[in-house]
Write an enzyme that holds these catalytic residues in place. Structure first.
Site: not given
Ligand code: T46
Length: 134
Positions: A49
Protein backbone atom coordinates in the site's frame (compact mmCIF):
# COMPACT_ATOMS: atom_id res chain seq x y z
CA UNK A 1 12.87 8.60 -5.10
CA UNK A 2 12.15 10.24 -1.75
CA UNK A 3 14.20 7.90 0.42
CA UNK A 4 16.02 9.06 3.50
CA UNK A 5 17.97 7.07 6.06
CA UNK A 6 18.57 8.73 9.42
CA UNK A 7 21.56 7.72 11.54
CA UNK A 8 20.95 7.92 15.28
CA UNK A 9 23.52 8.94 17.85
CA UNK A 10 24.43 6.08 20.16
CA UNK A 11 24.98 6.71 23.85
CA UNK A 12 27.40 3.89 24.40
CA UNK A 13 29.49 2.98 27.41
CA UNK A 14 30.94 -0.22 28.82
CA UNK A 15 27.43 -1.41 29.70
CA UNK A 16 26.22 -1.29 26.11
CA UNK A 17 24.25 1.11 23.93
CA UNK A 18 21.25 3.41 24.23
CA UNK A 19 19.52 5.43 21.51
CA UNK A 20 17.00 8.15 22.30
CA UNK A 21 14.34 9.19 19.78
CA UNK A 22 12.89 12.66 20.16
CA UNK A 23 10.07 14.20 18.14
CA UNK A 24 11.05 17.09 15.90
CA UNK A 25 14.68 16.29 16.55
CA UNK A 26 16.11 13.01 15.21
CA UNK A 27 12.47 12.06 14.48
CA UNK A 28 11.50 14.80 12.02
CA UNK A 29 7.80 15.07 12.95
CA UNK A 30 5.31 15.03 15.85
CA UNK A 31 4.93 11.43 17.02
CA UNK A 32 1.26 10.40 17.42
CA UNK A 33 1.63 6.63 17.20
CA UNK A 34 4.18 3.84 17.56
CA UNK A 35 3.62 0.27 16.41
CA UNK A 36 5.88 -2.70 15.95
CA UNK A 37 5.83 -5.76 13.76
CA UNK A 38 7.36 -8.95 15.14
CA UNK A 39 7.00 -12.72 15.01
CA UNK A 40 6.69 -12.45 11.22
CA UNK A 41 6.34 -15.84 9.61
CA UNK A 42 8.74 -17.19 7.01
CA UNK A 43 8.49 -15.76 3.46
CA UNK A 44 5.77 -13.27 4.42
CA UNK A 45 5.47 -9.99 2.50
CA UNK A 46 3.57 -7.16 4.16
CA UNK A 47 2.59 -3.66 3.20
CA UNK A 48 1.33 -3.50 -0.41
CA UNK A 49 0.00 0.00 0.00
CA UNK A 50 0.87 3.69 -0.06
CA UNK A 51 -0.38 6.44 2.23
CA UNK A 52 -2.17 9.62 1.20
CA UNK A 53 -0.72 11.72 3.97
CA UNK A 54 1.49 10.09 6.58
CA UNK A 55 5.05 10.48 7.76
CA UNK A 56 6.67 7.45 9.30
CA UNK A 57 10.09 6.42 10.56
CA UNK A 58 10.81 2.67 10.43
CA UNK A 59 13.54 1.19 12.63
CA UNK A 60 14.58 -2.43 12.81
CA UNK A 61 15.34 -2.52 16.53
CA UNK A 62 16.22 -6.21 16.26
CA UNK A 63 17.13 -8.42 13.29
CA UNK A 64 16.58 -7.31 9.72
CA UNK A 65 14.03 -6.87 6.96
CA UNK A 66 13.83 -5.26 3.54
CA UNK A 67 11.59 -2.55 2.13
CA UNK A 68 10.68 -2.28 -1.52
CA UNK A 69 9.95 1.40 -2.14
CA UNK A 70 8.17 2.50 -5.30
CA UNK A 71 7.31 6.11 -6.16
CA UNK A 72 5.55 5.18 -9.39
CA UNK A 73 8.67 5.89 -11.45
CA UNK A 74 11.49 4.11 -9.67
CA UNK A 75 11.72 1.14 -7.36
CA UNK A 76 14.39 0.69 -4.74
CA UNK A 77 15.08 -1.96 -2.14
CA UNK A 78 16.41 -0.89 1.26
CA UNK A 79 17.61 -3.29 3.92
CA UNK A 80 17.15 -2.29 7.55
CA UNK A 81 19.47 -4.28 9.78
CA UNK A 82 20.51 -1.95 12.57
CA UNK A 83 18.79 -0.18 15.48
CA UNK A 84 21.13 2.73 14.71
CA UNK A 85 19.31 3.72 11.54
CA UNK A 86 15.78 4.71 10.58
CA UNK A 87 14.05 4.82 7.21
CA UNK A 88 11.89 7.89 6.69
CA UNK A 89 8.73 7.16 4.73
CA UNK A 90 6.89 10.21 3.47
CA UNK A 91 5.08 11.26 0.35
CA UNK A 92 3.34 8.96 -2.07
CA UNK A 93 5.41 5.76 -1.77
CA UNK A 94 4.18 2.22 -2.36
CA UNK A 95 5.89 -0.07 0.17
CA UNK A 96 6.32 -3.78 0.59
CA UNK A 97 8.28 -5.37 3.43
CA UNK A 98 9.89 -8.78 3.08
CA UNK A 99 12.84 -10.99 4.08
CA UNK A 100 12.07 -10.60 7.78
CA UNK A 101 14.61 -12.38 9.95
CA UNK A 102 13.14 -14.58 12.70
CA UNK A 103 14.25 -12.08 15.36
CA UNK A 104 13.04 -9.01 13.44
CA UNK A 105 11.25 -6.34 15.44
CA UNK A 106 10.30 -3.54 13.09
CA UNK A 107 9.25 -0.46 15.04
CA UNK A 108 7.46 2.35 13.23
CA UNK A 109 6.80 5.88 14.50
CA UNK A 110 4.03 7.78 12.77
CA UNK A 111 2.80 11.37 12.75
CA UNK A 112 -0.90 10.43 12.78
CA UNK A 113 -3.27 8.04 14.51
CA UNK A 114 -4.30 4.93 12.62
CA UNK A 115 -6.70 5.79 9.82
CA UNK A 116 -7.80 3.04 7.42
CA UNK A 117 -8.94 5.76 4.97
CA UNK A 118 -5.38 7.00 4.55
CA UNK A 119 -4.35 3.75 2.83
CA UNK A 120 -4.13 3.32 -0.95
CA UNK A 121 -4.27 -0.44 -1.43
CA UNK A 122 -4.91 -0.60 -5.18
CA UNK A 123 -1.62 -0.37 -7.13
CA UNK A 124 -3.38 1.02 -10.22
CA UNK A 125 -4.94 3.81 -8.16
CA UNK A 126 -1.51 4.48 -6.62
CA UNK A 127 0.10 4.74 -10.08
CA UNK A 128 -2.59 7.17 -11.25
CA UNK A 129 -2.15 9.31 -8.13
CA UNK A 130 1.66 9.27 -8.46
CA UNK A 131 1.37 10.52 -12.07
CA UNK A 132 -0.87 13.39 -10.99
CA UNK A 133 1.55 14.11 -8.13
CA UNK A 134 4.62 14.64 -10.35
C1 T46 B 1 2.96 0.83 6.89
C2 T46 B 1 3.79 -0.39 7.05
C3 T46 B 1 5.25 -0.07 7.15
C4 T46 B 1 -4.03 -1.00 13.67
O1 T46 B 1 -5.08 -1.32 14.24
N1 T46 B 1 -3.34 0.11 14.05
C5 T46 B 1 -2.17 0.48 13.48
O2 T46 B 1 -1.59 1.50 13.88
C6 T46 B 1 -1.66 -0.31 12.40
C7 T46 B 1 -0.38 0.09 11.71
C8 T46 B 1 -2.36 -1.42 12.01
N2 T46 B 1 -3.52 -1.76 12.64
C9 T46 B 1 -4.23 -2.98 12.22
C10 T46 B 1 -4.77 -2.95 10.81
C11 T46 B 1 -4.67 -4.40 10.38
O3 T46 B 1 -5.85 -5.07 10.79
O4 T46 B 1 -3.28 -4.06 12.27
C12 T46 B 1 -3.50 -4.96 11.19
C13 T46 B 1 -2.24 -5.14 10.36
O5 T46 B 1 -1.94 -3.89 9.69
P1 T46 B 1 -1.44 -3.82 8.18
O6 T46 B 1 -1.98 -4.97 7.42
O7 T46 B 1 -1.74 -2.45 7.65
O8 T46 B 1 0.14 -4.00 8.37
P2 T46 B 1 1.29 -3.84 7.27
O9 T46 B 1 2.48 -4.49 7.86
O10 T46 B 1 0.84 -4.29 5.93
O11 T46 B 1 1.56 -2.25 7.17
C14 T46 B 1 2.02 -1.53 8.28
C15 T46 B 1 1.26 -0.20 8.44
O12 T46 B 1 -0.14 -0.47 8.47
C16 T46 B 1 1.54 0.76 7.30
O13 T46 B 1 1.05 2.04 7.63
O14 T46 B 1 3.39 1.80 6.29
O15 T46 B 1 3.42 -1.23 8.16
Amino acid sequence: MKKELIDFRINGDDRGSLIALEENSNVPFDVKRVYYIFNTKDKVRRGFHAHKDLKQLAICVSGSCKFLLDDGKEKETVELNSPEQGLLLEGLIWREMFDFSKDCVLMVLADAYYDANDYIKDYKVFLKMSKNDS
